[in-house]
Every structure is written in C-alpha cells, then in structure tokens.
Write a protein that holds these residues in place. Structure first.
Motif, mmCIF file in Angstrom:
data_model
loop_
_atom_site.group_PDB
_atom_site.id
_atom_site.type_symbol
_atom_site.label_atom_id
_atom_site.label_comp_id
_atom_site.label_asym_id
_atom_site.label_seq_id
_atom_site.Cartn_x
_atom_site.Cartn_y
_atom_site.Cartn_z
ATOM 1 N N LYS A 5 103.904 8.685 -16.080
ATOM 2 C CA LYS A 5 104.031 7.231 -16.120
ATOM 3 C C LYS A 5 102.753 6.536 -15.651
ATOM 4 C CE LYS A 5 108.894 8.008 -14.987
ATOM 5 N NZ LYS A 5 108.719 9.481 -14.916
ATOM 6 N N ILE A 6 102.526 5.359 -16.196
ATOM 7 C CA ILE A 6 101.393 4.509 -15.817
ATOM 8 C C ILE A 6 101.970 3.211 -15.257
ATOM 9 C CG2 ILE A 6 99.261 3.407 -16.600
ATOM 10 C CD1 ILE A 6 99.348 6.447 -17.150
ATOM 11 N N GLU A 7 101.507 2.806 -14.074
ATOM 12 C CA GLU A 7 102.025 1.572 -13.462
ATOM 13 C C GLU A 7 100.879 0.595 -13.220
ATOM 14 O OE1 GLU A 7 105.289 0.071 -10.327
ATOM 15 O OE2 GLU A 7 104.348 1.980 -9.801
ATOM 16 N N LEU A 8 101.022 -0.621 -13.726
ATOM 17 C CA LEU A 8 99.951 -1.615 -13.632
ATOM 18 C C LEU A 8 100.283 -2.792 -12.718
ATOM 19 C CD1 LEU A 8 98.828 -1.874 -17.390
ATOM 20 C CD2 LEU A 8 97.995 -0.314 -15.604
ATOM 21 N N GLY A 82 106.604 10.507 -10.878
ATOM 22 C CA GLY A 82 105.914 10.870 -12.114
ATOM 23 C C GLY A 82 104.757 9.971 -12.498
ATOM 24 N N VAL A 83 104.336 9.073 -11.593
ATOM 25 C CA VAL A 83 103.210 8.187 -11.898
ATOM 26 C C VAL A 83 101.908 8.971 -11.751
ATOM 27 C CG1 VAL A 83 101.987 6.074 -11.260
ATOM 28 C CG2 VAL A 83 104.481 6.159 -11.117
ATOM 29 N N ILE A 84 101.057 8.912 -12.773
ATOM 30 C CA ILE A 84 99.765 9.600 -12.711
ATOM 31 C C ILE A 84 98.601 8.622 -12.592
ATOM 32 C CG2 ILE A 84 100.634 11.609 -13.955
ATOM 33 C CD1 ILE A 84 99.114 10.572 -16.448
ATOM 34 N N TYR A 85 98.836 7.346 -12.907
ATOM 35 C CA TYR A 85 97.806 6.309 -12.742
ATOM 36 C C TYR A 85 98.494 5.023 -12.322
ATOM 37 C CZ TYR A 85 94.190 2.854 -13.632
ATOM 38 O OH TYR A 85 93.292 1.824 -13.483
ATOM 39 N N SER A 86 97.900 4.357 -11.320
ATOM 40 C CA SER A 86 98.498 3.123 -10.818
ATOM 41 C C SER A 86 97.408 2.115 -10.487
ATOM 42 C CB SER A 86 99.322 3.429 -9.552
ATOM 43 O OG SER A 86 99.896 2.259 -9.026
ATOM 44 N N GLU A 87 97.724 0.841 -10.688
ATOM 45 C CA GLU A 87 96.870 -0.240 -10.205
ATOM 46 C C GLU A 87 97.690 -1.049 -9.206
ATOM 47 O OE1 GLU A 87 94.034 -0.585 -14.162
ATOM 48 O OE2 GLU A 87 95.219 -2.334 -13.591
ATOM 49 N N CYS A 88 97.105 -1.305 -8.039
ATOM 50 C CA CYS A 88 97.853 -2.048 -7.025
ATOM 51 C C CYS A 88 97.114 -3.319 -6.646
ATOM 52 C CB CYS A 88 98.127 -1.191 -5.791
ATOM 53 S SG CYS A 88 96.695 -0.868 -4.779
ATOM 54 N N PHE A 89 97.910 -4.320 -6.303
ATOM 55 C CA PHE A 89 97.378 -5.601 -5.858
ATOM 56 C C PHE A 89 97.065 -5.538 -4.367
ATOM 57 C CE2 PHE A 89 100.340 -6.905 -9.372
ATOM 58 C CZ PHE A 89 99.344 -7.216 -10.285
ATOM 59 N N LEU A 90 95.871 -6.004 -4.027
ATOM 60 C CA LEU A 90 95.401 -6.030 -2.643
ATOM 61 C C LEU A 90 94.973 -7.444 -2.300
ATOM 62 C CD1 LEU A 90 93.034 -2.934 -2.967
ATOM 63 C CD2 LEU A 90 95.339 -2.924 -2.012
ATOM 64 N N SER A 91 95.266 -7.882 -1.083
ATOM 65 C CA SER A 91 94.949 -9.255 -0.694
ATOM 66 C C SER A 91 94.076 -9.278 0.553
ATOM 67 C CB SER A 91 96.230 -10.054 -0.428
ATOM 68 O OG SER A 91 97.017 -10.132 -1.599
ATOM 69 N N VAL A 267 105.607 -1.231 -18.134
ATOM 70 C CA VAL A 267 106.731 -1.197 -17.196
ATOM 71 C C VAL A 267 106.219 -0.859 -15.801
ATOM 72 C CG1 VAL A 267 108.862 -0.001 -16.556
ATOM 73 C CG2 VAL A 267 108.414 -0.560 -18.951
ATOM 74 N N SER A 268 106.626 -1.657 -14.816
ATOM 75 C CA SER A 268 106.222 -1.433 -13.427
ATOM 76 C C SER A 268 107.365 -1.779 -12.484
ATOM 77 C CB SER A 268 104.987 -2.279 -13.086
ATOM 78 O OG SER A 268 103.862 -1.887 -13.860
ATOM 79 N N THR A 269 107.149 -1.499 -11.190
ATOM 80 C CA THR A 269 108.206 -1.703 -10.197
ATOM 81 C C THR A 269 108.016 -2.931 -9.321
ATOM 82 O OG1 THR A 269 107.048 -0.278 -8.621
ATOM 83 C CG2 THR A 269 108.711 0.772 -10.032
ATOM 84 N N ASP A 270 106.789 -3.495 -9.276
ATOM 85 C CA ASP A 270 106.516 -4.716 -8.507
ATOM 86 C C ASP A 270 106.482 -4.433 -6.998
ATOM 87 O OD1 ASP A 270 105.958 -7.391 -8.135
ATOM 88 O OD2 ASP A 270 107.935 -8.117 -8.690
ATOM 89 N N ASP A 271 107.646 -4.461 -6.349
ATOM 90 C CA ASP A 271 107.787 -4.188 -4.910
ATOM 91 C C ASP A 271 108.984 -3.255 -4.754
ATOM 92 O OD1 ASP A 271 105.882 -6.443 -3.834
ATOM 93 O OD2 ASP A 271 107.229 -7.471 -5.211
ATOM 94 N N PRO A 272 108.811 -1.969 -5.090
ATOM 95 C CA PRO A 272 109.966 -1.090 -5.319
ATOM 96 C C PRO A 272 111.018 -1.007 -4.219
ATOM 97 C CG PRO A 272 107.892 0.143 -5.230
ATOM 98 C CD PRO A 272 107.532 -1.289 -5.351
ATOM 99 N N ALA A 301 103.540 4.132 -22.193
ATOM 100 C CA ALA A 301 102.497 4.749 -21.369
ATOM 101 C C ALA A 301 101.131 4.599 -22.032
ATOM 102 C CB ALA A 301 102.815 6.217 -21.115
ATOM 103 N N ASP A 302 101.089 4.780 -23.343
ATOM 104 C CA ASP A 302 99.826 4.646 -24.073
ATOM 105 C C ASP A 302 99.323 3.205 -24.017
ATOM 106 O OD1 ASP A 302 97.921 6.046 -26.085
ATOM 107 O OD2 ASP A 302 98.476 4.180 -27.102
ATOM 108 N N THR A 303 100.218 2.249 -24.244
ATOM 109 C CA THR A 303 99.844 0.836 -24.136
ATOM 110 C C THR A 303 99.310 0.536 -22.744
ATOM 111 O OG1 THR A 303 101.495 0.137 -25.765
ATOM 112 C CG2 THR A 303 100.732 -1.539 -24.219
ATOM 113 N N SER A 304 99.966 1.102 -21.740
ATOM 114 C CA SER A 304 99.605 0.814 -20.349
ATOM 115 C C SER A 304 98.217 1.320 -19.993
ATOM 116 C CB SER A 304 100.646 1.439 -19.407
ATOM 117 O OG SER A 304 101.930 0.926 -19.661
ATOM 118 N N ILE A 305 97.907 2.561 -20.330
ATOM 119 C CA ILE A 305 96.599 3.071 -19.939
ATOM 120 C C ILE A 305 95.484 2.395 -20.738
ATOM 121 C CG2 ILE A 305 96.582 5.083 -21.492
ATOM 122 C CD1 ILE A 305 95.121 4.757 -17.901
ATOM 123 N N ARG A 306 95.781 1.997 -21.969
ATOM 124 C CA ARG A 306 94.763 1.285 -22.751
ATOM 125 C C ARG A 306 94.561 -0.133 -22.216
ATOM 126 N NH1 ARG A 306 93.350 4.522 -26.876
ATOM 127 N NH2 ARG A 306 94.868 6.131 -27.499
#
Length: 327
Positions: A5-8, A82-91, A267-272, A301-306
């Motif tokens: 899975k890819i999470e953005l 199962g997430v292999i790539y993630s982008e997280c918001f940092l403040s 598809v992502s979880t936001d604040d799981p 997943a393909d859309t997400s990583i692209r």
C-alpha cells in the motif's frame, strides 16, 4: 488485505497511538487524561472538538527525541498494515515553534528515525510541511520559510491543514508561492468541511496538484469534470470521513463515483488511531462496500505512487516493488 500500500495523507502527530501518548504524558507528569475514553481511546464529539483533542495529545511531544520515538511507533504500525511508502504531514508549529534552527533539529530526528524504519521495516517515508490553517496566514508565512530552508530529497511537499472554515485559500498564497519557489510540490486540505467551492478555490488560488480529502467535489458535477481533466489527485480518507460523520457509512462514500467520473483517487488513513482504522482496514472496508478486487487496489497503489511528491529515483524503486508484488 496483504497488497502493498501507498499512503499520501497521514498526520504524524495524529497517527500517535493513544498508549504512546499516555506513556509520554506519564513520563513528563502531564495530565491529559481528559482526552481519552474509559477504554483508553481518544475521545471527541465532533471535528472541532477533535482538533482540540489532537492539539492536547500533541502537547506531550516537546523534544526532537519525542518525535523520533513517535516516528518509529507510527511507521511500525503502517508497515504492519502493508504500507511500503508513506508521506506524512509535519508542522513546524509543533516542532520548534516555527524557529528555523529548532525545526532543523526536529526534522533531523524524524528523518533519522524514518531511515531506521526503512532499514528495519522496509517502509519509506517522506515529509510534507503543513501550516495550521486556524493559526492564521502570518504564522503560515513563518512555517513556509521553515519549509523553504529545509526542502530537498526528504522534505518534498507543502500543504495546509486545520479548520477549513477559517479564512480562504488565497489568504495563504504567499506561503504557497514561497514553497513553490523552493521546489516543493503542493497539496491542500479542502472539500471535507468546506464544500465544493473550497476545492475550486484551493486549485485556483494555490495552484496545487493534490487535494487532501476533496470528496465534497462530488456535489458539483462541473467541478468533478474539471478535476478529472486537470489530473488533480484526491487524497481520500474514507474511514476518517465516516468516523467524523461526513458520510454515514463506507457504502455512502463518494470515492467510487469519483473514480467512475475519471478523478484520480488515493486511499489514506488521515489520523488512524482517532478513527479506529489502519490502511488494511480501509482496504477491507472498501472491498466489502464496493466489491473491489485486487485489480482496483493495484490501480489505486499505482495512482498513488505516481502522485507521490518524492524524487524520481525513489518513485522508481517503489514502482519496482509494486510490480514485483503484482507479478
């Protein structure tokens, strides 16, 4: 679901397990017991109360070392799903009070922890700086300067989070211009608590390529067509939307309709932990609600990583992992 899975769309502090926050609060002798229910979960009544509980939970994170521990805890949870790539918001608002020197120390600690997680758990993380919308445009400028000073191969994006009903996207145009000039790619929360116009305003006034949530666009067919034609990617968080009662259940969620109209969705979880979800649960709930098979999730997943903001070298590496898993 065992697919990679890819999470953005993941807020680092918002992904803090309740037990982690309680433990840190106990260590520091900070009383935040009022933000938990009798089962130890985060407790809130609506989105605006959620924001207050979120900020209370974040208050125990006071040092770069705290954020390093948080990063490892969050990435362990993501990798287990199962997430292999993630982008997280940092403040930088939470990491050093928007002071560039302090922010660098926090960022260094987060990045070191992320690199350790990549070695141990096989999950790759990249960062997106987000000013907090309800803190106002002036503080957002300071946050944008922190982002511009640390932009590079790890810190790859800039966004806007917080209360969508405070201010207008164009109030933050200076900050987005600053981030763009520093080479950061752009996203913005819109179309969750703000209606379709909030999405249109973010695309027009901030010139973003992704929208965080964006699901209320479905209420304006012309806007849906515009998003599809422009290739704007939506960072959709169905479980979050259902938990916050934006929609009554997964079946009522517009993600499938948006896809059918040609909009690129992820598809992502936001604040799981706040929403009692994981990426695996999101996939399972979507499969049950819409009958999606592995092919649909592979497409997502393909859309997400692209659509990811990472460097091409990183994208190619993740694409190869997806191709191998899908072979």
């Amino acid at each position: 679901m065992t697919l990679p899975k890819i999470e953005l769309h993941l807020h680092l502090e918002g992904a803090a397990p309740p037990a982690f926050v309680r433990g840190l609060a106990t260590e520091k002798k900070i009383d935040i017991s009022g933000i938990f229910d009798d089962r130890g979960n985060y407790a809130y009544t609506d989105f605006w109360h959620f924001l207050k509980v979120y900020e209370a939970a974040t208050s125990v994170l006071t040092t770069p070392a705290d954020y390093a521990r948080l990063t490892r805890a969050v990435l362990a949870e993501s990798a287990a799903s199962g997430v292999i790539y993630s982008e997280c918001f940092l403040s930088p608002d939470f990491c050093g009070g928007r002071d560039v020197g302090a922010w660098r120390e926090y960022l260094h600690a987060i990045r070191e922890a992320a690199e350790e997680a990549e070695r141990q758990d096989g999950i790759t993380l990249r960062g997106i700086v987000t000013p907090i919308r309800h803190f106002g445009p002036e503080k957002a400028r300071e946050t944008a300067l922190c982002a511009a000073e640390t932009a590079g191969d790890w810190l790859v994006g800039f966004g806007l989070a917080g209360d969508e009903k405070v201010g207008r996207p164009k109030d933050f145009a200076w900050s987005f211009d600053c981030a763009r000039e520093a080479g950061l790619r752009l996203t913005c929360h819109a179309g969750e608590w703000g209606g379709p116009d909030s999405v249109r305003d973010a695309v027009r006034d901030l010139r973003v390529e992704r929208i965080g949530h964006g699901v209320r666009a479905i209420e304006d067919p012309a806007l849906v067509d515009e998003l599809a034609e422009a290739g704007i990617v939506l960072e959709v968080c169905p479980g979050s939307n259902v938990a916050l009662k934006l929609y009554p259940n997964f079946r009522a969620h517009p993600i499938e309709k948006l896809m059918e109209r040609g909009v690129k969705v992820t598809v992502s979880t936001d604040d799981p932990p706040f929403f009692h979800t994981t990426m695996a649960r999101e996939y399972d709930a979507l499969a049950e609600a819409f009958g999606w098979d592995d092919g649909v999730f592979r497409q997502i997943a393909d859309t997400s990583i692209r659509a990811a903001f990472c460097m091409e070298e990183t994208r190619d590496k993740i694409l190869k992992r997806l191709e191998k898993a899908h072979a």
